[in-house]
Design a protein around this motif. Structure first.
Motif, PDB file in Angstrom:
ATOM      1  N   ARG A 142       0.821  -1.219   0.000  1.00 19.43           N
ATOM      2  CA  ARG A 142       0.000   0.000   0.000  1.00 19.43           C
ATOM      3  C   ARG A 142       0.852   1.266   0.000  1.00 19.43           C
ATOM      4  O   ARG A 142       0.330   2.366  -0.225  1.00 19.43           O
ATOM      5  N   ALA A 143       2.151   1.126   0.262  1.00 14.86           N
ATOM      6  CA  ALA A 143       3.043   2.289   0.259  1.00 14.86           C
ATOM      7  C   ALA A 143       3.638   2.561  -1.115  1.00 14.86           C
ATOM      8  O   ALA A 143       4.278   3.589  -1.318  1.00 14.86           O
ATOM      9  N   ILE A 144       3.437   1.630  -2.077  1.00 15.11           N
ATOM     10  CA  ILE A 144       3.917   1.900  -3.432  1.00 15.11           C
ATOM     11  C   ILE A 144       2.776   1.968  -4.441  1.00 15.11           C
ATOM     12  O   ILE A 144       3.000   2.349  -5.589  1.00 15.11           O
ATOM     13  N   ALA A 145       1.555   1.618  -3.999  1.00 15.79           N
ATOM     14  CA  ALA A 145       0.384   1.755  -4.866  1.00 15.79           C
ATOM     15  C   ALA A 145      -0.878   1.684  -4.020  1.00 15.79           C
ATOM     16  O   ALA A 145      -0.914   0.940  -3.028  1.00 15.79           O
ATOM     17  N   PRO A 146      -1.934   2.425  -4.380  1.00 13.73           N
ATOM     18  CA  PRO A 146      -3.217   2.267  -3.684  1.00 13.73           C
ATOM     19  C   PRO A 146      -3.812   0.903  -4.044  1.00 13.73           C
ATOM     20  O   PRO A 146      -4.092   0.634  -5.221  1.00 13.73           O
ATOM     21  N   LEU A 147      -3.974   0.045  -3.065  1.00 14.04           N
ATOM     22  CA  LEU A 147      -4.396  -1.330  -3.312  1.00 14.04           C
ATOM     23  C   LEU A 147      -5.342  -1.789  -2.212  1.00 14.04           C
ATOM     24  O   LEU A 147      -5.395  -1.199  -1.133  1.00 14.04           O
ATOM     25  N   GLN A 148      -6.045  -2.867  -2.467  1.00 10.28           N
ATOM     26  CA  GLN A 148      -6.708  -3.600  -1.401  1.00 10.28           C
ATOM     27  C   GLN A 148      -5.646  -4.554  -0.866  1.00 10.28           C
ATOM     28  O   GLN A 148      -5.505  -5.688  -1.315  1.00 10.28           O
ATOM     29  N   ASP A 149      -4.865  -4.045   0.071  1.00 13.41           N
ATOM     30  CA  ASP A 149      -3.609  -4.679   0.466  1.00 13.41           C
ATOM     31  C   ASP A 149      -3.855  -5.766   1.510  1.00 13.41           C
ATOM     32  O   ASP A 149      -3.560  -5.612   2.692  1.00 13.41           O
ATOM     33  N   THR A 150      -4.386  -6.868   1.050  1.00 15.17           N
ATOM     34  CA  THR A 150      -4.646  -8.024   1.899  1.00 15.17           C
ATOM     35  C   THR A 150      -4.468  -9.279   1.064  1.00 15.17           C
ATOM     36  O   THR A 150      -4.887  -9.307  -0.109  1.00 15.17           O
ATOM     37  N   PRO A 151      -3.854 -10.323   1.615  1.00 13.95           N
ATOM     38  CA  PRO A 151      -3.734 -11.571   0.848  1.00 13.95           C
ATOM     39  C   PRO A 151      -5.072 -12.239   0.586  1.00 13.95           C
ATOM     40  O   PRO A 151      -5.148 -13.184  -0.197  1.00 13.95           O
ATOM     41  N   SER A 152      -6.133 -11.746   1.230  1.00 18.19           N
ATOM     42  CA  SER A 152      -7.465 -12.268   0.942  1.00 18.19           C
ATOM     43  C   SER A 152      -7.910 -11.929  -0.466  1.00 18.19           C
ATOM     44  O   SER A 152      -8.797 -12.566  -1.029  1.00 18.19           O
TER      45      SER A 152
END
Length: 604
Positions: A142-152
């Motif tokens: 999430r610090a290099i791209a706006p993401l749904q940053d979860t392995p789910s």
């Protein structure tokens, strides 16, 4: 730490259960002068229920603009959480079940990005060009791209990327252009000409596997095993290319190719500490290749179930050691792991951890998910009847969940379901305990040498001891590690013995960090001793690469060494760390600062 294991990922603020990313396209430009990545992330989203907004995870990003379905729209960045960062709220037109939306976010990274490390040219082997690399696990993508940053959320189709840089670029995906086997940097001038690198990830992966490296890296391919079409090789600075090729070219891929088939395209970016000259650390490559199935393929749903990645990977890595070398080598690996586990038990001893919402998963990082997890799976193998029974189950487990993110409960339910028609196996599973034994053939010689040194502590003149430099001739590097780790379990030897110990075996000149680290821990075992005071500065200097230029950046090395030095001379540890602080990855910086009791501005 929570008393109950959370059902949903406690480290994400995204609404991934309502609407999830199916594919993300990254368009980046690397700015080495300003130490920033500029660009955009375009998400193809599919709604699981009716929604009117999408929420992404971010950390220390500057958001420039947002488009939804091609039209610019307003967005809102929430307050920053110390661990989870800031949620990015983007309104959507009413979106029904299975309907799609496209969201493009233009943004840039900042100097507070914990996922990126920017090395000055003086910190590289060639001293000619800067170097950039990332570490996104566990929650730093999430610090290099706006993401749904979860392995789910696994990016179910692909991720695509175009990266513009004046230095060659590697990503955790398949390169489309320029070709890997062509001239470096597409034949353009490295460090001067901007080249667009295009990549495509063909397999579903969790966000933490998003990775980038950029620097003066060159490629050399290994030979392709007979009958195979896939290719492997090494990327590194030209100054290390020959050594890296010789370290890994001989037999690791060819020995594995008859046993495994890598289903996931990946880039392995390894520390130069793996280049020992004796090919003794190729098991690290085996471990990373094994992640193609356990971690990259079958993924833990969130940090509470991390052991499903590392426990299974470590178990299979050690099984491959048996196939490549011998059952005794498999047993030796378990002995090393068990001793490491015994030294590093902390507050988080369970395989499945109940994290509080927003609790930092790095705070629980230890050998527990690796070694305790592998031990548990080994115990299941033996309880159920050995490899002949167990391996068909493993194949079915991977086949069932490849491309999915699962919890420990799902894993256990599948285990019982697989053996449901075999009453004796179900009874065996119901009686599982933790008693473990290993093949000690190779460990015995190493342990015996350590026991002899321990028994010699009362000899006044160490030069009269019955030890010779040839003691180690019959021991391989892993046995030497077992020897040193066994010695560390005893009370510290007298300083005179320890000085003689190094003179005899010359451990302080060995380049293999897997040996040199436990050696230094033996030397510094008694922080008040003459030997510890004599070696503390040497340990600190080696850890930061003061003379060699090779920093010990892997946390399994740098953290215990800094802790050991700090007990001998706190000022020496702090001075050494501060002098090389920016040479360590931001995640390592944070944890070393925690170990040394230093304040950190990283997350403020």
């Amino acid at each position: 730490m929570a008393t109950q294991v959370p059902v949903e990922d406690p480290t994400t603020q995204s609404n991934h259960l309502k609407i999830a990313t199916e594919n993300v396209t990254l368009d980046w430009t690397i700015d080495f002068e300003k130490k920033r990545i500029y660009g955009s992330a375009t998400h193809e989203l599919v709604a699981a229920e009716e929604v009117s907004e999408v929420i992404f995870d971010t950390y220390a990003l500057e958001i420039d603009s947002v488009e939804v379905n091609g039209r610019e729209t307003e967005s809102r960045l929430g307050p920053e959480h110390e661990v989870m960062g800031s949620a990015l709220y983007i309104p959507l037109p009413p979106t029904g079940v299975n309907e799609r939306a496209t969201v493009k976010i233009v943004y840039k990274t900042t100097d507070r990005c914990p996922a990126l490390q920017w090395l000055e040219k003086e910190q590289t082997q060639g001293n000619n060009f800067q170097f950039l690399f990332s570490q996104c696990q566990p929650i730093y993508a999430r610090a290099i791209a706006p993401l749904q940053d979860t392995p789910s959320v696994k990016l179910e189709s692909t991720y695509d990327a175009k990266v513009t840089s004046v230095l060659p670029v590697l990503l955790s995906a398949q390169r489309l252009s320029p070709p890997s086997n062509g001239p470096a940097h597409g034949g353009k001038v490295i460090g001067k000409d901007a080249v667009i690198y295009e990549y495509k990830q063909m397999e579903p992966i969790p966000s933490y596997l998003l990775a980038i490296a950029s620097g003066n890296v060159h490629y050399r391919a290994f030979s392709v095993p007979e009958g195979k079409t896939w290719t492997t090789g090494v990327w590194t600075e030209p100054e290390l290319l020959e050594d890296a090729y010789n370290e890994f070219c001989d037999d690791t891929p060819s020995k594995l190719h008859s046993s495994v088939a890598n289903p996931v395209s990946l880039t392995l970016a390894h520390s130069s500490a793996l280049i020992t000259g004796d090919r003794s650390l190729t098991d690290v490559v085996i471990h990373e290749l094994t992640h193609s199935w356990f971690g990259n393929g079958v993924t833990h749903a969130h940090a509470s179930h991390f052991w499903l990645n590392e426990g299974w990977t470590t178990y299979i890595e050690r099984l491959l050691q048996e196939l490549i070398n011998s059952p005794a080598h498999r047993g030796l690996s378990y002995v090393i792991g068990y001793k490491s586990l015994g030294r590093r038990f902390g507050a988080y001893q369970r395989l499945v951890i109940g994290f509080e919402t927003g609790e930092d998963p790095d705070s629980a990082y230890s050998r527990v998910p690796y070694d305790k997890g592998a031990n548990f799976i080994l115990h299941l193998e033996r309880t159920l009847g050995g490899l002949e029974v167990f391996l068909p189950y493993v194949r079915d487990y991977v086949k069932t969940y490849m491309g999915h993110s699962i919890t420990t409960t799902q894993w256990r339910e599948h285990l019982y379901s697989y053996f449901s028609n075999q009453e004796d196996k179900i009874k065996a599973l119901d009686s599982v305990d933790w008693d473990m034994e290993y093949d000690l053939t190779l460990a015995t010689a190493a342990n015996s040498l350590a026991d002899r040194w321990d028994a010699s502590r009362n000899m006044a003149d160490p030069t009269q001891l019955d030890f010779k430099s040839s003691d180690l001739v019959e021991l391989d590097s892993k046995q030497i590690t077992v020897f040193l780790e066994r010695l560390e379990t005893y009370p510290a030897l007298p300083s005179s013995h320890l000085i003689h110990f190094d003179t005899l075996y010359n451990f302080s000149q060995i380049t293999n960090a897997e040996i040199r680290t436990p050696f230094y821990l033996v030397m510094l075992k008694d922080p008040t001793s003459f030997a510890a005071k004599e070696y503390a500065q040497q340990v600190a200097d080696w850890t930061i690469g003061k003379d060699s230029g090779i920093i010990q950046g892997r946390m399994k090395f740098c953290r215990p060494l800094f802790r050991a030095v700090s007990k001998v001379d706190y000022g020496t540890a702090v001075t050494a760390f501060n002098s090389a602080r920016t040479s360590f990855h931001p995640i390592a910086q944070k944890l070393i600062e925690m170990d040394l009791g230093l304040s950190t501005e990283l997350r403020k």
